[in-house]
Scaffold this motif. Structure first.
Motif, PDB file in Angstrom:
ATOM      1  N   THR A   1       6.709  -3.631  -1.946  1.00 50.20           N
ATOM      2  CA  THR A   1       8.018  -3.056  -2.275  1.00 50.20           C
ATOM      3  C   THR A   1       8.972  -4.053  -2.931  1.00 50.20           C
ATOM      4  O   THR A   1       9.789  -3.674  -3.745  1.00 50.20           O
ATOM      5  CB  THR A   1       8.679  -2.424  -1.019  1.00 50.20           C
ATOM      6  N   SER A   2       8.855  -5.341  -2.590  1.00 48.63           N
ATOM      7  CA  SER A   2       9.789  -6.322  -3.152  1.00 48.63           C
ATOM      8  C   SER A   2       9.168  -7.138  -4.279  1.00 48.63           C
ATOM      9  O   SER A   2       9.648  -8.219  -4.607  1.00 48.63           O
ATOM     10  CB  SER A   2      10.309  -7.251  -2.053  1.00 48.63           C
ATOM     11  N   GLN A   3       8.104  -6.614  -4.893  1.00 53.46           N
ATOM     12  CA  GLN A   3       7.466  -7.283  -6.027  1.00 53.46           C
ATOM     13  C   GLN A   3       7.325  -6.294  -7.184  1.00 53.46           C
ATOM     14  O   GLN A   3       6.978  -5.136  -6.968  1.00 53.46           O
ATOM     15  CB  GLN A   3       6.069  -7.790  -5.651  1.00 53.46           C
ATOM     16  N   CYS A   4       7.557  -6.789  -8.375  1.00 54.42           N
ATOM     17  CA  CYS A   4       7.302  -5.969  -9.570  1.00 54.42           C
ATOM     18  C   CYS A   4       5.842  -6.057  -9.986  1.00 54.42           C
ATOM     19  O   CYS A   4       5.347  -5.212 -10.715  1.00 54.42           O
ATOM     20  CB  CYS A   4       8.168  -6.456 -10.733  1.00 54.42           C
ATOM     21  N   SER A   5       5.161  -7.084  -9.543  1.00 56.99           N
ATOM     22  CA  SER A   5       3.792  -7.328  -9.964  1.00 56.99           C
ATOM     23  C   SER A   5       2.806  -6.862  -8.903  1.00 56.99           C
ATOM     24  O   SER A   5       3.187  -6.358  -7.863  1.00 56.99           O
ATOM     25  CB  SER A   5       3.617  -8.818 -10.228  1.00 56.99           C
ATOM     26  N   LYS A   6       1.530  -7.046  -9.179  1.00 56.12           N
ATOM     27  CA  LYS A   6       0.491  -6.664  -8.228  1.00 56.12           C
ATOM     28  C   LYS A   6      -0.324  -7.881  -7.826  1.00 56.12           C
ATOM     29  O   LYS A   6      -0.466  -8.822  -8.585  1.00 56.12           O
ATOM     30  CB  LYS A   6      -0.394  -5.570  -8.795  1.00 56.12           C
ATOM     31  N   LEU A   7      -0.837  -7.836  -6.617  1.00 62.40           N
ATOM     32  CA  LEU A   7      -1.639  -8.920  -6.077  1.00 62.40           C
ATOM     33  C   LEU A   7      -3.104  -8.671  -6.381  1.00 62.40           C
ATOM     34  O   LEU A   7      -3.611  -7.575  -6.133  1.00 62.40           O
ATOM     35  CB  LEU A   7      -1.441  -8.998  -4.557  1.00 62.40           C
ATOM     36  N   LYS A   8      -3.764  -9.679  -6.916  1.00 64.10           N
ATOM     37  CA  LYS A   8      -5.218  -9.652  -7.074  1.00 64.10           C
ATOM     38  C   LYS A   8      -5.735 -10.715  -6.122  1.00 64.10           C
ATOM     39  O   LYS A   8      -5.421 -11.886  -6.265  1.00 64.10           O
ATOM     40  CB  LYS A   8      -5.617  -9.980  -8.497  1.00 64.10           C
ATOM     41  N   SER A   9      -6.486 -10.314  -5.137  1.00 66.62           N
ATOM     42  CA  SER A   9      -6.910 -11.265  -4.127  1.00 66.62           C
ATOM     43  C   SER A   9      -8.167 -10.771  -3.440  1.00 66.62           C
ATOM     44  O   SER A   9      -8.927  -9.997  -4.013  1.00 66.62           O
ATOM     45  CB  SER A   9      -5.768 -11.456  -3.109  1.00 66.62           C
ATOM     46  N   TYR A  10      -8.371 -11.210  -2.216  1.00 72.06           N
ATOM     47  CA  TYR A  10      -9.475 -10.750  -1.388  1.00 72.06           C
ATOM     48  C   TYR A  10      -8.963 -10.587   0.034  1.00 72.06           C
ATOM     49  O   TYR A  10      -7.901 -11.093   0.395  1.00 72.06           O
ATOM     50  CB  TYR A  10     -10.677 -11.699  -1.456  1.00 72.06           C
ATOM     51  N   ASN A  11      -9.718  -9.857   0.842  1.00 69.94           N
ATOM     52  CA  ASN A  11      -9.299  -9.574   2.205  1.00 69.94           C
ATOM     53  C   ASN A  11     -10.524  -9.498   3.110  1.00 69.94           C
ATOM     54  O   ASN A  11     -11.634  -9.219   2.645  1.00 69.94           O
ATOM     55  CB  ASN A  11      -8.558  -8.232   2.247  1.00 69.94           C
ATOM     56  N   ARG A  12     -10.313  -9.718   4.396  1.00 73.32           N
ATOM     57  CA  ARG A  12     -11.385  -9.591   5.391  1.00 73.32           C
ATOM     58  C   ARG A  12     -11.947  -8.167   5.367  1.00 73.32           C
ATOM     59  O   ARG A  12     -11.185  -7.205   5.378  1.00 73.32           O
ATOM     60  CB  ARG A  12     -10.844  -9.840   6.789  1.00 73.32           C
ATOM     61  N   LYS A  13     -13.253  -8.048   5.382  1.00 72.11           N
ATOM     62  CA  LYS A  13     -13.895  -6.735   5.312  1.00 72.11           C
ATOM     63  C   LYS A  13     -13.676  -5.885   6.557  1.00 72.11           C
ATOM     64  O   LYS A  13     -13.833  -4.674   6.506  1.00 72.11           O
ATOM     65  CB  LYS A  13     -15.392  -6.889   5.076  1.00 72.11           C
ATOM     66  N   ASP A  14     -13.323  -6.500   7.683  1.00 69.46           N
ATOM     67  CA  ASP A  14     -13.157  -5.715   8.900  1.00 69.46           C
ATOM     68  C   ASP A  14     -11.737  -5.188   9.085  1.00 69.46           C
ATOM     69  O   ASP A  14     -11.456  -4.489  10.059  1.00 69.46           O
ATOM     70  CB  ASP A  14     -13.626  -6.476  10.142  1.00 69.46           C
ATOM     71  N   ASP A  15     -10.824  -5.482   8.161  1.00 69.58           N
ATOM     72  CA  ASP A  15      -9.492  -4.888   8.194  1.00 69.58           C
ATOM     73  C   ASP A  15      -9.550  -3.470   7.628  1.00 69.58           C
ATOM     74  O   ASP A  15     -10.460  -3.125   6.876  1.00 69.58           O
ATOM     75  CB  ASP A  15      -8.498  -5.700   7.349  1.00 69.58           C
ATOM     76  N   GLY A  16      -8.575  -2.663   7.962  1.00 69.77           N
ATOM     77  CA  GLY A  16      -8.476  -1.315   7.423  1.00 69.77           C
ATOM     78  C   GLY A  16      -7.490  -1.281   6.270  1.00 69.77           C
ATOM     79  O   GLY A  16      -6.307  -1.546   6.457  1.00 69.77           O
ATOM     80  N   LEU A  17      -7.983  -0.975   5.071  1.00 68.63           N
ATOM     81  CA  LEU A  17      -7.157  -0.901   3.858  1.00 68.63           C
ATOM     82  C   LEU A  17      -7.360   0.458   3.197  1.00 68.63           C
ATOM     83  O   LEU A  17      -8.272   1.211   3.533  1.00 68.63           O
ATOM     84  CB  LEU A  17      -7.537  -1.995   2.859  1.00 68.63           C
ATOM     85  N   SER A  18      -6.549   0.715   2.196  1.00 72.82           N
ATOM     86  CA  SER A  18      -6.619   1.965   1.441  1.00 72.82           C
ATOM     87  C   SER A  18      -7.778   1.939   0.450  1.00 72.82           C
ATOM     88  O   SER A  18      -8.298   0.881   0.092  1.00 72.82           O
ATOM     89  CB  SER A  18      -5.315   2.202   0.670  1.00 72.82           C
ATOM     90  N   VAL A  19      -8.145   3.122  -0.003  1.00 73.40           N
ATOM     91  CA  VAL A  19      -9.188   3.293  -1.017  1.00 73.40           C
ATOM     92  C   VAL A  19      -8.611   4.168  -2.125  1.00 73.40           C
ATOM     93  O   VAL A  19      -7.938   5.152  -1.858  1.00 73.40           O
ATOM     94  CB  VAL A  19     -10.431   3.982  -0.412  1.00 73.40           C
ATOM     95  N   ARG A  20      -8.872   3.786  -3.346  1.00 73.65           N
ATOM     96  CA  ARG A  20      -8.532   4.636  -4.496  1.00 73.65           C
ATOM     97  C   ARG A  20      -9.803   4.771  -5.318  1.00 73.65           C
ATOM     98  O   ARG A  20     -10.339   3.804  -5.833  1.00 73.65           O
ATOM     99  CB  ARG A  20      -7.427   3.993  -5.322  1.00 73.65           C
ATOM    100  N   CYS A  21     -10.300   5.975  -5.400  1.00 77.08           N
ATOM    101  CA  CYS A  21     -11.531   6.260  -6.153  1.00 77.08           C
ATOM    102  C   CYS A  21     -11.197   6.409  -7.629  1.00 77.08           C
ATOM    103  O   CYS A  21     -10.099   6.819  -7.990  1.00 77.08           O
ATOM    104  CB  CYS A  21     -12.156   7.552  -5.645  1.00 77.08           C
ATOM    105  N   ILE A  22     -12.175   6.064  -8.471  1.00 80.53           N
ATOM    106  CA  ILE A  22     -12.006   6.273  -9.904  1.00 80.53           C
ATOM    107  C   ILE A  22     -13.157   7.134 -10.418  1.00 80.53           C
ATOM    108  O   ILE A  22     -14.268   7.115  -9.870  1.00 80.53           O
ATOM    109  CB  ILE A  22     -11.867   4.965 -10.704  1.00 80.53           C
ATOM    110  N   LYS A  23     -12.874   7.873 -11.467  1.00 78.98           N
ATOM    111  CA  LYS A  23     -13.845   8.819 -12.025  1.00 78.98           C
ATOM    112  C   LYS A  23     -14.976   8.076 -12.720  1.00 78.98           C
ATOM    113  O   LYS A  23     -14.739   7.124 -13.458  1.00 78.98           O
ATOM    114  CB  LYS A  23     -13.133   9.760 -12.995  1.00 78.98           C
TER     115      LYS A  23
END
Length: 167
Positions: A142-164
């Motif tokens: 919310t307080s950033q105009c940009s986006k983060l490109k990074s990595y995260n622990r696989k056992d955390d729960g994150l969102s999914v966005r599917c692409i066609k």
């Protein structure tokens, strides 16, 4: 249990979508370069290269090779809804992506709803300094105009966005 509703409230899944552990998101298919995962037929979990294409589309001047950095026009991906905490900087939803601030689940601890969202890619990113297995992500805050490109622990729960699928 690999899918979570923020604070274990089903209405949060209805509003923001589920939060998934990486293995569940890709349906335990860590071999295929393109993983259908939990996506409907004709769609898939994006690979890190597809994430980079999105990043370059939103801002052609960014360095898509930069891992773990903020870059590009994230505001064009963020929903302009009142679900984001103020200030929701630069939110225009110009792309129609309509990202919502789902937060995350860090091994049973929920945080960040209304402040940020992070999306899994199907690509692993195993940092040699880390004792845990990681996957590539991108995120919006919310307080950033940009986006983060990074990595995260696989056992955390994150969102999914599917692409066609393209073919």
């Amino acid at each position: 249990f690999e899918k979570y509703c923020y604070n274990n409230l089903p209405e949060n899944c209805d509003t923001f979508g589920g939060l998934y552990q990486w293995a569940e998101a890709i349906q335990y298919d860590s071999v295929s370069p393109v993983s259908k995962g939990i996506c409907p037929t004709g769609w898939h979990i994006p690979h890190v290269n597809e994430r980079n294409i999105l990043a370059a589309y939103m801002d052609p001047s960014i360095d898509v090779q930069c891992n773990s950095c903020w870059s590009g026009n994230g505001g064009g991906l963020k929903s302009t809804s009142n679900l984001w905490n103020s200030p929701n900087w630069c939110a225009t939803n110009l792309s129609g992506f309509s990202a919502l601030p789902a937060g995350k689940n860090n091994i049973g601890y929920f945080y960040g709803i209304a402040d940020f969202t992070m999306f899994w890619s199907s690509s692993t990113n195993n940092n040699p300094q880390s004792l845990v297995s990681n996957a590539d992500i991108f995120g919006l805050h919310t307080s950033q105009c940009s986006k983060l490109k990074s990595y995260n622990r696989k056992d955390d729960g994150l969102s999914v966005r599917c692409i066609k699928d393209t073919c």
